[in-house]
Design a protein around this motif. Structure first.
Motif, PDB file in Angstrom:
ATOM      1  N   THR A 166      -7.325   0.551 -15.217  1.00 29.05           N
ATOM      2  CA  THR A 166      -7.000  -0.309 -14.070  1.00 29.05           C
ATOM      3  C   THR A 166      -8.221  -0.839 -13.348  1.00 29.05           C
ATOM      4  N   GLY A 167      -9.342  -0.133 -13.455  1.00 31.80           N
ATOM      5  CA  GLY A 167     -10.518  -0.503 -12.687  1.00 31.80           C
ATOM      6  C   GLY A 167     -10.391  -0.185 -11.209  1.00 31.80           C
ATOM      7  N   ILE A 168      -9.431   0.676 -10.864  1.00 28.63           N
ATOM      8  CA  ILE A 168      -9.159   1.031  -9.471  1.00 28.63           C
ATOM      9  C   ILE A 168      -9.422   2.512  -9.262  1.00 28.63           C
ATOM     10  N   LYS A 169     -10.008   2.875  -8.129  1.00 27.88           N
ATOM     11  CA  LYS A 169     -10.295   4.269  -7.840  1.00 27.88           C
ATOM     12  C   LYS A 169      -9.003   5.065  -7.710  1.00 27.88           C
ATOM     13  N   TRP A 170      -9.091   6.331  -8.094  1.00 32.05           N
ATOM     14  CA  TRP A 170      -7.897   7.172  -8.177  1.00 32.05           C
ATOM     15  C   TRP A 170      -7.142   7.277  -6.856  1.00 32.05           C
ATOM     16  N   ALA A 171      -7.837   7.519  -5.754  1.00 34.10           N
ATOM     17  CA  ALA A 171      -7.162   7.657  -4.466  1.00 34.10           C
ATOM     18  C   ALA A 171      -6.368   6.401  -4.128  1.00 34.10           C
ATOM     19  N   GLN A 172      -6.903   5.237  -4.470  1.00 37.95           N
ATOM     20  CA  GLN A 172      -6.194   3.983  -4.216  1.00 37.95           C
ATOM     21  C   GLN A 172      -4.957   3.867  -5.098  1.00 37.95           C
ATOM     22  N   LEU A 173      -5.050   4.336  -6.328  1.00 41.73           N
ATOM     23  CA  LEU A 173      -3.903   4.295  -7.239  1.00 41.73           C
ATOM     24  C   LEU A 173      -2.771   5.178  -6.730  1.00 41.73           C
ATOM     25  N   VAL A 174      -3.109   6.395  -6.323  1.00 45.23           N
ATOM     26  CA  VAL A 174      -2.077   7.311  -5.812  1.00 45.23           C
ATOM     27  C   VAL A 174      -1.406   6.712  -4.578  1.00 45.23           C
ATOM     28  N   GLN A 175      -2.213   6.107  -3.723  1.00 49.63           N
ATOM     29  CA  GLN A 175      -1.668   5.496  -2.507  1.00 49.63           C
ATOM     30  C   GLN A 175      -0.738   4.330  -2.840  1.00 49.63           C
ATOM     31  N   SER A 176      -1.179   3.446  -3.689  1.00 51.29           N
ATOM     32  CA  SER A 176      -0.398   2.234  -3.962  1.00 51.29           C
ATOM     33  C   SER A 176       0.824   2.502  -4.827  1.00 51.29           C
ATOM     34  N   GLN A 177       0.698   3.414  -5.789  1.00 48.62           N
ATOM     35  CA  GLN A 177       1.788   3.641  -6.737  1.00 48.62           C
ATOM     36  C   GLN A 177       2.820   4.651  -6.247  1.00 48.62           C
ATOM     37  N   VAL A 178       2.422   5.552  -5.328  1.00 52.43           N
ATOM     38  CA  VAL A 178       3.329   6.628  -4.916  1.00 52.43           C
ATOM     39  C   VAL A 178       3.448   6.741  -3.394  1.00 52.43           C
ATOM     40  N   LEU A 179       2.372   7.066  -2.718  1.00 50.04           N
ATOM     41  CA  LEU A 179       2.461   7.420  -1.307  1.00 50.04           C
ATOM     42  C   LEU A 179       3.003   6.282  -0.446  1.00 50.04           C
ATOM     43  N   SER A 180       2.619   5.054  -0.743  1.00 50.97           N
ATOM     44  CA  SER A 180       3.089   3.928   0.056  1.00 50.97           C
ATOM     45  C   SER A 180       4.588   3.685  -0.102  1.00 50.97           C
ATOM     46  N   LYS A 181       5.189   4.278  -1.117  1.00 44.96           N
ATOM     47  CA  LYS A 181       6.605   4.079  -1.404  1.00 44.96           C
ATOM     48  C   LYS A 181       7.474   5.249  -0.948  1.00 44.96           C
ATOM     49  N   LEU A 182       6.860   6.246  -0.332  1.00 42.59           N
ATOM     50  CA  LEU A 182       7.598   7.417   0.144  1.00 42.59           C
ATOM     51  C   LEU A 182       7.904   7.281   1.635  1.00 42.59           C
ATOM     52  N   PRO A 183       9.006   7.879   2.093  1.00 44.02           N
ATOM     53  CA  PRO A 183       9.398   7.775   3.505  1.00 44.02           C
ATOM     54  C   PRO A 183       8.693   8.788   4.396  1.00 44.02           C
ATOM     55  N   THR A 184       7.412   9.037   4.158  1.00 45.34           N
ATOM     56  CA  THR A 184       6.675   9.990   4.987  1.00 45.34           C
ATOM     57  C   THR A 184       5.196   9.660   4.953  1.00 45.34           C
ATOM     58  N   GLY A 185       4.520   9.900   6.052  1.00 45.14           N
ATOM     59  CA  GLY A 185       3.081   9.749   6.092  1.00 45.14           C
ATOM     60  C   GLY A 185       2.365  11.082   6.095  1.00 45.14           C
ATOM     61  N   SER A 186       3.141  12.148   5.892  1.00 44.94           N
ATOM     62  CA  SER A 186       2.580  13.507   6.005  1.00 44.94           C
ATOM     63  C   SER A 186       2.121  14.057   4.670  1.00 44.94           C
ATOM     64  N   ILE A 187       1.597  13.162   3.811  1.00 43.90           N
ATOM     65  CA  ILE A 187       0.976  13.524   2.545  1.00 43.90           C
ATOM     66  C   ILE A 187      -0.261  12.663   2.407  1.00 43.90           C
ATOM     67  N   THR A 188      -1.390  13.276   2.075  1.00 42.31           N
ATOM     68  CA  THR A 188      -2.634  12.504   2.018  1.00 42.31           C
ATOM     69  C   THR A 188      -3.659  13.214   1.145  1.00 42.31           C
ATOM     70  N   GLY A 189      -4.597  12.436   0.646  1.00 38.11           N
ATOM     71  CA  GLY A 189      -5.737  13.005  -0.045  1.00 38.11           C
ATOM     72  C   GLY A 189      -6.978  13.063   0.830  1.00 38.11           C
ATOM     73  N   SER A 190      -6.848  12.611   2.072  1.00 38.40           N
ATOM     74  CA  SER A 190      -7.994  12.600   2.987  1.00 38.40           C
ATOM     75  C   SER A 190      -7.540  12.992   4.396  1.00 38.40           C
ATOM     76  N   PRO A 191      -7.207  14.252   4.598  1.00 40.64           N
ATOM     77  CA  PRO A 191      -6.711  14.692   5.907  1.00 40.64           C
ATOM     78  C   PRO A 191      -7.834  14.863   6.916  1.00 40.64           C
ATOM     79  N   ARG A 192      -7.458  14.965   8.181  1.00 41.77           N
ATOM     80  CA  ARG A 192      -8.417  15.359   9.209  1.00 41.77           C
ATOM     81  C   ARG A 192      -8.553  16.883   9.150  1.00 41.77           C
ATOM     82  N   ALA A 193      -9.777  17.366   9.157  1.00 44.10           N
ATOM     83  CA  ALA A 193     -10.014  18.803   9.002  1.00 44.10           C
ATOM     84  C   ALA A 193      -9.267  19.616  10.048  1.00 44.10           C
TER      85      ALA A 193
END
Length: 358
Positions: A166-193
């Protein structure tokens, strides 16, 4: 809404409190959905319903859905040898490795990739490009389709494959293909410590007490969210992903690929080697099937995954069950209880209560 003080909620609270009191983990959180009804989140120790936990290998479920979405889009293929993309796979038995084999741990790759260790020995910063080259150069330990061997290395190879095509970084792929389509924002690969439960104290790796950074060393060396680990979630957030998984991932995957993810793959992939080389549980694409004991004595139809840090997600279509159980059992050391007893106890009590919510 189910009362937080109902018998099931009270029993889960007792189990979590006992686990914290007995030193299994300093923090725990559990979200249950039964027949579409959401039980209020139960927490114990140093956790609230808003606490994010390092999901460890539960991340592999997000990896699977991400790449299957790319398969749906015609960018990746389950059964085409990955040697079409990677020259490192154009020799010997490696020519037989496919995405399906990687997602089912039947590729023949070793369990672990430890190429990150040399940089630490030399006191050098991690070079992600060089590390992935090292990962792809790994030799197989067995011919594809001759054994089941749980492989974090395989899932990081999946990540590398997706990035390459794809030429796209992994975190962006997970966000665009999965996380952006879920009804929750409480999943992330870059949380606040400050929102995260801490994991292990690792002074020998100059990491100190790990908090808000992936615990898994391979994923850490690759920059955080990776194919094998690096996702963080609250219990409720992970339960929403579980419900999406249980109900067919509508809007994320095609019905055909969602069903393929759920289907037992090992008899077909291992063929004549199935009995001798299969684990004691089944395996779909990324999903473990009826993995005893943590899925519970009644969990013969259950799918899901566990994580080294003390996490698990269980989904069961037949009984209408989703269980998100999160803990930081590796804090401050990985040498304690592996939390399998807690997972089993929670699964059993939820299954025993399922008829109350039909």
């Amino acid at each position: 809404m189910i009362s937080a003080h109902g018998p099931l909620g009270q029993e889960i609270q007792r189990l979590l409190d006992c686990a914290v009191a007995n030193g299994v983990a300093p923090a725990a959180s559990c979200a249950v959905v039964l027949g579409g009804q959401r039980l209020p989140v139960v927490t114990a120790g140093a956790a609230t319903a808003e606490t994010f936990f390092d999901l460890a290998s539960v991340t592999k479920l997000f990896t699977t859905v991400t790449v299957l979405a790319l398969v749906d889009g015609g960018l990746m293929y389950l059964d085409t040898p990955i040697s079409r993309v990677f020259q490192e796979y154009r020799h010997g038995q490696k020519t037989g490795v496919t995405l399906r084999g990687l997602l089912t741990h039947t590729s023949g790759l070793p369990s672990q990739w430890r190429g990150w260790e040399q940089a630490l020995i030399e006191g050098q910063p991690f070079d992600r490009t060089a590390l992935i080259q090292n990962l792809l150069a790994m030799d197989l330990e067995a011919a594809p389709g001759t054994r089941f061997e749980y492989s974090c290395a395989g899932f990081n190879t999946v990540m590398s494959l997706a990035e390459h095509v794809t030429g796209i970084k992994w975190a962006q792929l997970v966000q665009s293909q999965v996380l952006s389509k879920l009804p929750t924002g409480s999943i992330t690969g870059s949380p606040r410590a400050q929102d995260c439960a801490p994991t292990e104290f690792q002074p020998t790796l100059s990491r100190g007490l790990i908090q808000g950074i992936v615990h898994d060393e391979a994923a850490w060396s690759l920059g955080g969210l990776s194919g094998n680990a690096g996702m963080f979630a609250t219990a409720a957030g992970l339960a929403e992903f579980g419900e999406a998984l249980r109900t067919g991932l509508t809007g994320v995957l095609s019905p055909a690929l969602a069903a393929e993810m759920w289907r037992s793959q090992l008899p077909q992939l291992l063929g004549a080697n199935a009995n001798a080389a299969s684990p004691s549980f089944g395996h779909g694409l990324g999903l473990r099937i009826n993995q005893q004991p943590w899925m519970g004595t009644l969990g013969e139809h259950a799918r899901g995954h566990g994580g080294f840090t003390g996490t698990s997600l269980l989904v069961d279509k037949v009984h209408g069950i989703t269980i998100s159980l999160l803990s930081n059992r590796v804090c401050p050391s990985r040498d304690g209880d592996d939390a399998s007893g807690l997972r089993t106890a929670v699964s059993d009590v939820v299954y025993s209560s399922r008829n109350d919510f039909n």
